[in-house]
Design a protein around this motif. Structure first.
Motif, PDB file in Angstrom:
ATOM      1  N   SER A  78       8.969  15.382  -4.614  1.00 33.31           N
ATOM      2  CA  SER A  78       7.651  15.383  -5.465  1.00 33.31           C
ATOM      3  C   SER A  78       7.492  13.983  -6.128  1.00 33.31           C
ATOM      4  O   SER A  78       8.494  13.620  -6.573  1.00 33.31           O
ATOM      5  N   ALA A  79       6.293  13.577  -5.943  1.00 30.24           N
ATOM      6  CA  ALA A  79       5.889  12.392  -6.679  1.00 30.24           C
ATOM      7  C   ALA A  79       6.467  11.170  -5.963  1.00 30.24           C
ATOM      8  O   ALA A  79       6.578   9.983  -6.479  1.00 30.24           O
ATOM      9  N   ASP A 102       2.792  15.573  -6.839  1.00 29.22           N
ATOM     10  CA  ASP A 102       3.677  15.887  -7.863  1.00 29.22           C
ATOM     11  C   ASP A 102       3.686  17.513  -8.080  1.00 29.22           C
ATOM     12  O   ASP A 102       2.480  18.157  -8.814  1.00 29.22           O
ATOM     13  N   ILE A 103       4.411  18.185  -7.490  1.00 28.25           N
ATOM     14  CA  ILE A 103       4.505  19.617  -7.523  1.00 28.25           C
ATOM     15  C   ILE A 103       5.809  20.159  -8.247  1.00 28.25           C
ATOM     16  O   ILE A 103       6.931  19.276  -8.112  1.00 28.25           O
ATOM     17  N   GLU A 104       5.775  21.392  -8.779  1.00 28.43           N
ATOM     18  CA  GLU A 104       6.959  21.899  -9.510  1.00 28.43           C
ATOM     19  C   GLU A 104       8.073  22.092  -8.320  1.00 28.43           C
ATOM     20  O   GLU A 104       7.698  22.863  -7.419  1.00 28.43           O
ATOM     21  N   GLN A 105       9.404  21.839  -8.514  1.00 33.53           N
ATOM     22  CA  GLN A 105      10.142  22.177  -7.544  1.00 33.53           C
ATOM     23  C   GLN A 105      11.532  22.501  -8.250  1.00 33.53           C
ATOM     24  O   GLN A 105      11.998  22.343  -9.603  1.00 33.53           O
ATOM     25  N   VAL A 106      12.470  23.498  -7.573  1.00 30.19           N
ATOM     26  CA  VAL A 106      13.677  23.838  -7.997  1.00 30.19           C
ATOM     27  C   VAL A 106      14.660  23.482  -6.959  1.00 30.19           C
ATOM     28  O   VAL A 106      14.510  23.278  -5.841  1.00 30.19           O
ATOM     29  N   TYR A 107      15.809  22.844  -7.695  1.00 29.65           N
ATOM     30  CA  TYR A 107      16.923  22.065  -6.649  1.00 29.65           C
ATOM     31  C   TYR A 107      17.956  22.947  -6.730  1.00 29.65           C
ATOM     32  O   TYR A 107      18.306  23.410  -7.863  1.00 29.65           O
ATOM     33  N   GLU A 167       0.866  -1.194  -0.048  1.00 28.30           N
ATOM     34  CA  GLU A 167       0.036  -0.003   0.153  1.00 28.30           C
ATOM     35  C   GLU A 167       0.988   1.211  -0.139  1.00 28.30           C
ATOM     36  O   GLU A 167       1.931   1.369   0.944  1.00 28.30           O
ATOM     37  N   TYR A 168       0.589   2.022  -1.127  1.00 26.44           N
ATOM     38  CA  TYR A 168       1.431   3.351  -0.973  1.00 26.44           C
ATOM     39  C   TYR A 168       0.649   4.587  -0.600  1.00 26.44           C
ATOM     40  O   TYR A 168      -0.434   4.566  -0.806  1.00 26.44           O
TER      41      TYR A 168
END
Length: 385
Positions: free
Chosen positions: A354-355, A53-58, A47-48
């Motif tokens: 994200s995700a 899922d959002i936009e990210q800056v690394y 079970e997960y």
């Protein structure tokens, strides 16, 4: 009769062979394999929980002290610096760190001290001569005296005054030289002393670093306009996975000059000529963080709504919280920092990406390093519900 039996047995054998080897190949069947050939994925019933899922800056960077200074040796000095502090000391501003002795100045002071000694002897001799002159004057009959007592005093006082003037000049010279004899270096800020163990010619006398640390990173021009000062960041130590929170404290509007000049000379490929800009990130905690550590900062763009993860998905080892993530078929560990509890969920402040597909539960124990293959995301959706 025996011949007929043998013929029947042969026909049966042929039929069996055809049934085992020929028919399965004609109808798409596959030969059964031993245990080492098993390819079917075991049903682990995982079970997960799906991280949005959002936009990210690394931003990749290195931990640095807010203030640092290395004190190089003065090659003009022939003496060895005398260090006034110890390794590991935390010193306040204006604390004397080390001094050099200027040996040429020391020699000049010695010359002046010798001069003072000679002048003192000279002065004593003048007084002795003066006293003898007075004694002689007093023993001489008045009619035989060719001078007066006042004249004798005036003459010898003039000699004493001349010597006193020389003594005053020498003392003034020594006082001036004393300010130059020892060259002192003092701390400009509060910091911790680090004295190199190896005393080679290239090693500094000592280093002084402030206890405050920050992350010095770079962001490319594609992401520059997406971030802003005071924007929150989740940071992770690359080597240990230790996570902390922080924020962007400074963004340079100009790329480094050397890089700008290099880019002007490049003409092939958009990526090769993309500029990078210096960024500083303040850290909310320095636990597990040391000068020189490499860190990755994640900036979530848009909605900064806290991520709530089911409690049963969070593990604890030696006081460190972590979750297991299905990373394209491999189980990896993500160290996290948690916040408040909300019912059956716990807020995760940092450490997730994200995700991420977080393992909540499974029929069989799943541990870091396991290969579990990719499964459908329906179970992840069910975990969210």
């Amino acid at each position: 009769m025996k011949k007929r039996t043998m013929i029947i047995a042969g026909i049966v054998a042929v039929v069996v062979i055809i049934g085992i080897f020929v028919l399965p190949s004609l109808f798409g069947g596959k030969q059964a394999a031993g245990p080492e050939m098993k390819t079917a994925t075991e049903d682990l019933g995982i079970e997960y929980f799906e991280v949005p899922d959002i936009e990210q800056v690394y931003i990749n960077g290195v931990v640095q002290p807010e203030q640092a200074e290395a004190f190089a040796k003065d090659n003009k000095m022939t003496s060895t610096p005398e260090i006034k502090v110890k390794n590991g000391d935390v010193v306040e501003p204006d604390t004397e760190l080390f001094t050099y002795e200027d040996k040429e100045v020391t020699k000049e002071i010695e010359v002046q001290n010798n001069t003072l000694s000679k002048l003192a002897t000279k002065k004593q001799n003048i007084y002795k001569k003066w006293n003898r002159a007075i004694d002689t004057f007093n023993k001489t009959k008045e009619e035989e005296r060719n001078t007066t007592g006042a004249a004798i005093d005036e003459q010898h006082q003039a000699e004493v005054d001349g010597v006193d003037e020389e003594i005053f000049f020498s003392n003034e010279t020594i006082a001036d030289l004393s300010t130059k004899q020892f060259i002192s270096t003092k701390a400009k800020f509060k910091g911790r002393v680090s004295i190199p163990e190896v005393k080679d010619e290239n090693a500094p006398v000592l280093r002084l670093t402030s206890d405050g640390l920050y992350v010095a990173g770079k962001v490319n021009e594609k992401d520059l306009m997406k971030i802003a000062v005071d924007q929150k960041a989740n940071l992770s130590v690359v080597s240990s996975g230790t996570t902390v929170t922080g924020k962007i404290s400074y963004i340079d509007d100009n790329p480094p000059e050397a890089q700008a000049n290099q880019n002007q000379g490049e003409s092939t490929g958009a990526d090769s000529s993309m500029s990078n800009y210096n960024v500083k990130l303040a850290l909310d905690s320095l636990d597990g963080i040391k000068n020189g550590y490499h860190m990755q900062a994640t900036i979530n763009l848009g909605d900064n709504k806290p991520i709530e993860v089911p409690k049963k998905a969070i593990h604890d080892q030696d006081g460190k919280k972590y979750v297991l993530v299905n990373d394209f078929g491999s189980v990896i560990r993500r160290d996290i920092q948690v916040g408040e509890e909300k019912g059956e969920n716990t807020v995760v402040n940092s450490g997730l990406e994200s995700a991420d597909r977080i393992v909540v539960s499974s029929k069989k124990e799943v541990k870091e390093g396991d290969l579990i293959g990719e499964e459908s995301k329906e179970s992840g959706a069910a975990a969210k519900e």
